[in-house]
Write a protein that holds these residues in place. Sequence first.
Motif, PDB file in Angstrom:
ATOM      1  N   GLU A  47      -6.463  -6.880 -13.526  1.00 26.46           N
ATOM      2  CA  GLU A  47      -6.055  -6.364 -12.214  1.00 26.46           C
ATOM      3  C   GLU A  47      -4.544  -6.573 -12.028  1.00 26.46           C
ATOM      4  OE1 GLU A  47      -8.120  -8.294  -9.022  1.00 26.46           O
ATOM      5  OE2 GLU A  47      -7.403  -6.843  -7.555  1.00 26.46           O
ATOM      6  N   THR A  48      -3.843  -5.526 -11.609  1.00 31.90           N
ATOM      7  CA  THR A  48      -2.378  -5.615 -11.504  1.00 31.90           C
ATOM      8  C   THR A  48      -1.917  -5.250 -10.091  1.00 31.90           C
ATOM      9  OG1 THR A  48      -2.449  -3.426 -12.567  1.00 31.90           O
ATOM     10  CG2 THR A  48      -1.686  -5.237 -13.919  1.00 31.90           C
ATOM     11  N   ILE A  49      -1.048  -6.093  -9.557  1.00 32.03           N
ATOM     12  CA  ILE A  49      -0.504  -5.864  -8.211  1.00 32.03           C
ATOM     13  C   ILE A  49       1.018  -5.900  -8.314  1.00 32.03           C
ATOM     14  CG2 ILE A  49      -0.479  -6.683  -5.819  1.00 32.03           C
ATOM     15  CD1 ILE A  49      -3.060  -8.184  -6.357  1.00 32.03           C
ATOM     16  N   TYR A  50       1.670  -4.811  -7.901  1.00 31.76           N
ATOM     17  CA  TYR A  50       3.124  -4.723  -8.008  1.00 31.76           C
ATOM     18  C   TYR A  50       3.740  -4.429  -6.644  1.00 31.76           C
ATOM     19  CZ  TYR A  50       2.105  -4.648 -12.985  1.00 31.76           C
ATOM     20  OH  TYR A  50       1.651  -4.971 -14.240  1.00 31.76           O
ATOM     21  N   CYS A  51       4.843  -5.129  -6.385  1.00 32.82           N
ATOM     22  CA  CYS A  51       5.375  -5.165  -5.022  1.00 32.82           C
ATOM     23  C   CYS A  51       6.879  -4.896  -4.999  1.00 32.82           C
ATOM     24  CB  CYS A  51       5.086  -6.569  -4.471  1.00 32.82           C
ATOM     25  SG  CYS A  51       5.518  -6.810  -2.764  1.00 32.82           S
ATOM     26  N   LEU A  52       7.299  -4.059  -4.065  1.00 41.33           N
ATOM     27  CA  LEU A  52       8.734  -3.855  -3.826  1.00 41.33           C
ATOM     28  C   LEU A  52       9.109  -4.841  -2.735  1.00 41.33           C
ATOM     29  CD1 LEU A  52       8.260  -0.033  -3.710  1.00 41.33           C
ATOM     30  CD2 LEU A  52       9.101  -1.382  -5.631  1.00 41.33           C
ATOM     31  N   VAL A  53       9.879  -5.855  -3.110  1.00 37.69           N
ATOM     32  CA  VAL A  53      10.058  -6.987  -2.202  1.00 37.69           C
ATOM     33  C   VAL A  53      11.244  -6.742  -1.256  1.00 37.69           C
ATOM     34  CG1 VAL A  53       8.837  -8.650  -3.654  1.00 37.69           C
ATOM     35  CG2 VAL A  53      11.261  -8.305  -4.041  1.00 37.69           C
ATOM     36  N   ASP A  54      10.977  -5.916  -0.238  1.00 30.79           N
ATOM     37  CA  ASP A  54      12.044  -5.572   0.701  1.00 30.79           C
ATOM     38  C   ASP A  54      12.450  -6.765   1.576  1.00 30.79           C
ATOM     39  OD1 ASP A  54       9.573  -5.429   2.007  1.00 30.79           O
ATOM     40  OD2 ASP A  54       9.804  -3.347   2.672  1.00 30.79           O
ATOM     41  N   GLY A  82       5.150   4.716 -15.422  1.00 31.04           N
ATOM     42  CA  GLY A  82       3.765   4.668 -15.902  1.00 31.04           C
ATOM     43  C   GLY A  82       2.798   3.875 -15.041  1.00 31.04           C
ATOM     44  N   ILE A  83       3.274   3.323 -13.916  1.00 31.15           N
ATOM     45  CA  ILE A  83       2.340   2.620 -13.028  1.00 31.15           C
ATOM     46  C   ILE A  83       1.510   3.677 -12.285  1.00 31.15           C
ATOM     47  CG2 ILE A  83       2.107   1.024 -11.078  1.00 31.15           C
ATOM     48  CD1 ILE A  83       3.440  -0.199 -13.614  1.00 31.15           C
ATOM     49  N   ASP A  84       0.217   3.559 -12.405  1.00 29.64           N
ATOM     50  CA  ASP A  84      -0.692   4.535 -11.799  1.00 29.64           C
ATOM     51  C   ASP A  84      -1.268   3.909 -10.521  1.00 29.64           C
ATOM     52  OD1 ASP A  84      -2.822   6.083 -11.063  1.00 29.64           O
ATOM     53  OD2 ASP A  84      -3.882   5.951 -12.987  1.00 29.64           O
ATOM     54  N   PRO A  85      -0.913   4.459  -9.357  1.00 29.04           N
ATOM     55  CA  PRO A  85      -1.365   3.841  -8.104  1.00 29.04           C
ATOM     56  C   PRO A  85      -2.890   3.814  -7.956  1.00 29.04           C
ATOM     57  CG  PRO A  85       0.292   5.545  -7.687  1.00 29.04           C
ATOM     58  CD  PRO A  85      -0.061   5.643  -9.132  1.00 29.04           C
ATOM     59  N   ALA A  86      -3.599   4.567  -8.799  1.00 27.13           N
ATOM     60  CA  ALA A  86      -5.062   4.503  -8.736  1.00 27.13           C
ATOM     61  C   ALA A  86      -5.578   3.282  -9.512  1.00 27.13           C
ATOM     62  CB  ALA A  86      -5.661   5.778  -9.313  1.00 27.13           C
ATOM     63  N   ARG A  87      -4.760   2.767 -10.432  1.00 27.44           N
ATOM     64  CA  ARG A  87      -5.221   1.621 -11.241  1.00 27.44           C
ATOM     65  C   ARG A  87      -4.504   0.326 -10.901  1.00 27.44           C
ATOM     66  NH1 ARG A  87      -4.733   2.443 -17.162  1.00 27.44           N
ATOM     67  NH2 ARG A  87      -3.055   3.910 -16.743  1.00 27.44           N
ATOM     68  N   SER A  88      -3.297   0.419 -10.376  1.00 30.56           N
ATOM     69  CA  SER A  88      -2.553  -0.779  -9.946  1.00 30.56           C
ATOM     70  C   SER A  88      -2.333  -0.676  -8.451  1.00 30.56           C
ATOM     71  CB  SER A  88      -1.171  -0.823 -10.605  1.00 30.56           C
ATOM     72  OG  SER A  88      -1.261  -1.035 -11.980  1.00 30.56           O
ATOM     73  N   ILE A  89      -2.208  -1.815  -7.806  1.00 27.89           N
ATOM     74  CA  ILE A  89      -1.834  -1.792  -6.387  1.00 27.89           C
ATOM     75  C   ILE A  89      -0.309  -1.781  -6.326  1.00 27.89           C
ATOM     76  CG2 ILE A  89      -1.893  -3.085  -4.228  1.00 27.89           C
ATOM     77  CD1 ILE A  89      -4.634  -4.153  -5.013  1.00 27.89           C
ATOM     78  N   ALA A 324      -2.711  -1.366   2.131  1.00 30.26           N
ATOM     79  CA  ALA A 324      -4.052  -1.611   2.689  1.00 30.26           C
ATOM     80  C   ALA A 324      -4.916  -2.371   1.678  1.00 30.26           C
ATOM     81  CB  ALA A 324      -4.704  -0.279   3.077  1.00 30.26           C
ATOM     82  N   LYS A 325      -4.811  -1.985   0.401  1.00 26.51           N
ATOM     83  CA  LYS A 325      -5.605  -2.678  -0.619  1.00 26.51           C
ATOM     84  C   LYS A 325      -5.117  -4.119  -0.798  1.00 26.51           C
ATOM     85  CE  LYS A 325      -5.830   1.293  -3.566  1.00 26.51           C
ATOM     86  NZ  LYS A 325      -5.520   1.754  -4.910  1.00 26.51           N
ATOM     87  N   ALA A 326      -3.787  -4.300  -0.790  1.00 21.94           N
ATOM     88  CA  ALA A 326      -3.223  -5.641  -0.948  1.00 21.94           C
ATOM     89  C   ALA A 326      -3.667  -6.534   0.214  1.00 21.94           C
ATOM     90  CB  ALA A 326      -1.695  -5.563  -1.011  1.00 21.94           C
ATOM     91  N   ASP A 327      -3.631  -5.963   1.413  1.00 26.16           N
ATOM     92  CA  ASP A 327      -3.986  -6.711   2.616  1.00 26.16           C
ATOM     93  C   ASP A 327      -5.425  -7.237   2.540  1.00 26.16           C
ATOM     94  OD1 ASP A 327      -2.827  -7.470   5.160  1.00 26.16           O
ATOM     95  OD2 ASP A 327      -4.448  -6.286   6.058  1.00 26.16           O
ATOM     96  N   GLU A 328      -6.295  -6.423   1.973  1.00 25.29           N
ATOM     97  CA  GLU A 328      -7.708  -6.842   1.853  1.00 25.29           C
ATOM     98  C   GLU A 328      -7.868  -8.090   1.007  1.00 25.29           C
ATOM     99  OE1 GLU A 328     -10.775  -4.063   0.384  1.00 25.29           O
ATOM    100  OE2 GLU A 328      -9.912  -2.698   1.900  1.00 25.29           O
ATOM    101  N   ILE A 329      -7.054  -8.189  -0.046  1.00 22.97           N
ATOM    102  CA  ILE A 329      -7.130  -9.393  -0.898  1.00 22.97           C
ATOM    103  C   ILE A 329      -6.437 -10.560  -0.194  1.00 22.97           C
ATOM    104  CG2 ILE A 329      -6.551 -10.383  -3.173  1.00 22.97           C
ATOM    105  CD1 ILE A 329      -6.370  -7.513  -4.243  1.00 22.97           C
ATOM    106  N   ALA A 330      -5.313 -10.249   0.472  1.00 22.31           N
ATOM    107  CA  ALA A 330      -4.465 -11.309   1.015  1.00 22.31           C
ATOM    108  C   ALA A 330      -5.064 -12.007   2.239  1.00 22.31           C
ATOM    109  CB  ALA A 330      -3.103 -10.708   1.395  1.00 22.31           C
ATOM    110  N   GLN A 331      -5.697 -11.229   3.123  1.00 23.00           N
ATOM    111  CA  GLN A 331      -6.122 -11.803   4.411  1.00 23.00           C
ATOM    112  C   GLN A 331      -7.050 -13.019   4.255  1.00 23.00           C
ATOM    113  OE1 GLN A 331      -5.017 -11.762   7.346  1.00 23.00           O
ATOM    114  NE2 GLN A 331      -3.541 -10.112   7.035  1.00 23.00           N
ATOM    115  N   PRO A 332      -8.113 -12.932   3.431  1.00 22.02           N
ATOM    116  CA  PRO A 332      -8.982 -14.106   3.320  1.00 22.02           C
ATOM    117  C   PRO A 332      -8.269 -15.321   2.726  1.00 22.02           C
ATOM    118  CG  PRO A 332      -9.944 -12.175   2.195  1.00 22.02           C
ATOM    119  CD  PRO A 332      -8.604 -11.775   2.678  1.00 22.02           C
ATOM    120  N   ILE A 333      -7.308 -15.070   1.846  1.00 16.73           N
ATOM    121  CA  ILE A 333      -6.590 -16.204   1.231  1.00 16.73           C
ATOM    122  C   ILE A 333      -5.658 -16.842   2.264  1.00 16.73           C
ATOM    123  CG2 ILE A 333      -4.925 -16.836  -0.591  1.00 16.73           C
ATOM    124  CD1 ILE A 333      -6.386 -14.804  -2.415  1.00 16.73           C
ATOM    125  N   LEU A 334      -4.997 -15.996   3.073  1.00 22.28           N
ATOM    126  CA  LEU A 334      -4.158 -16.537   4.151  1.00 22.28           C
ATOM    127  C   LEU A 334      -5.017 -17.321   5.146  1.00 22.28           C
ATOM    128  CD1 LEU A 334      -1.434 -16.739   5.675  1.00 22.28           C
ATOM    129  CD2 LEU A 334      -2.088 -14.640   6.879  1.00 22.28           C
TER     130      LEU A 334
END
Length: 347
Positions: A47-54, A82-89, A324-334
């Motif tokens: 599972e890959t999560i990539y972020c533009l850290v503004d 080559g990052i595919d938004p359907a396979r990586s967040i 939205a997908k990132a938030d779903e993983i993050a909220q329970p951990i926060l």
Amino acid sequence: MSDAAQTPNAKFKPRIFSGIQPSGNLTLGNYLGALKRFAQKQDEGIETIYCLVDLHAITVWQEPEALKRQTREAAAAFIAAGIDPARSILFNQSQVSAHAELAWLLNCVARIGWMYRMTQFKDKTSGKNAENSSLGLLAYPSLMAADILLYHATMVPVGEDQKQHLELTRDIAAKFNHDYKTDFFPSPEPLIEGAATRVMSLRDGSKKMSKSDPSDASRINLTDSADTIAKKFRKAVTDPAPLPETLDGLAERPEARNLVNIYAALADKTVEDVIAEYGGQGWGVFKPALADLAVDKLAPISTEMARLMNDPAEIDRILGQGAAKADEIAQPILAKTLDIMGMVRSR
Ligand code: TYM
């Protein structure tokens, strides 16, 4: 017990997180040290999560309109590489408020002295008045730790220059786990791999290639035209000797080593392969070959970036979905972190 079961990360699902600051033109260093490897990791079934850290970008001044454009352009660079938004967040940090919230919690775990010891902080404030830099610049590594720990990421592909920040992330996770007598956070592993973990300036082999270098000739930008790329490599500073016949011969020749490393990383070859092919040849042969290879690999990326930038609404849609997908993983951990730290949670 297997080896894996003994590691502190054994209870965590393998997950990759990494980020790039949208603070200007992305460079060949960002591509080889990060983007190209991000795309490879996506193909390894993790599972890959990539972020533009503004939020990191604004630790130094950013023109608001330019920051928006650069964020969309960086998103386009990810997709073109080559990052595919359907396979990586893929998302921008400020759209998931849990990053800032966890960063605050970790600010209260990390020690100020740890922040002052960061070489990137020292580099960015050297010669200037450190007291006059933003408070965010000092706390920068704590936000970076939050980025990673918010997803319980176990692996973080980065270039060499981020190694110290990753060590700090591990220290913060360990102190949290120790202080609160828990094993809630993993100890994320930096993945610093390949021939181009530290791409150097084309003007000075002792300096990192960087989007903030005042000399544009020092770097290849992902948006450079084929002509510009060829010209910059032709003019790259080197010593006059031909390429060595053995790897050892590169040891005291930082500029030569840099160009060979870049060639190897672009061609997906080892440095040994490149020396075997070009050892004994002069720069008149090697530089044009390198320029051709770079144009071959980078031109499709800049063309695709330009195409994507014609439709900023589509980029925004992709970033929104990713957030939205990132938030779903993050909220329970926060939420669990807040609970562990003693915050009343009643709604
Ligand atoms: P940033 O934006 O400076 O760079 C993004 C990525 O590109 C790599 N890189 C290089 N690799 C090889 N040679 C170079 N010359 C070169 N220049 C840049 C960097 O090592 C990095 O992998 N603090 C981070 C952003 C960040 C982050 C994170 C990274 C924020 N949160 C969480 C990983 C995980 C930074 O400033 O990268």
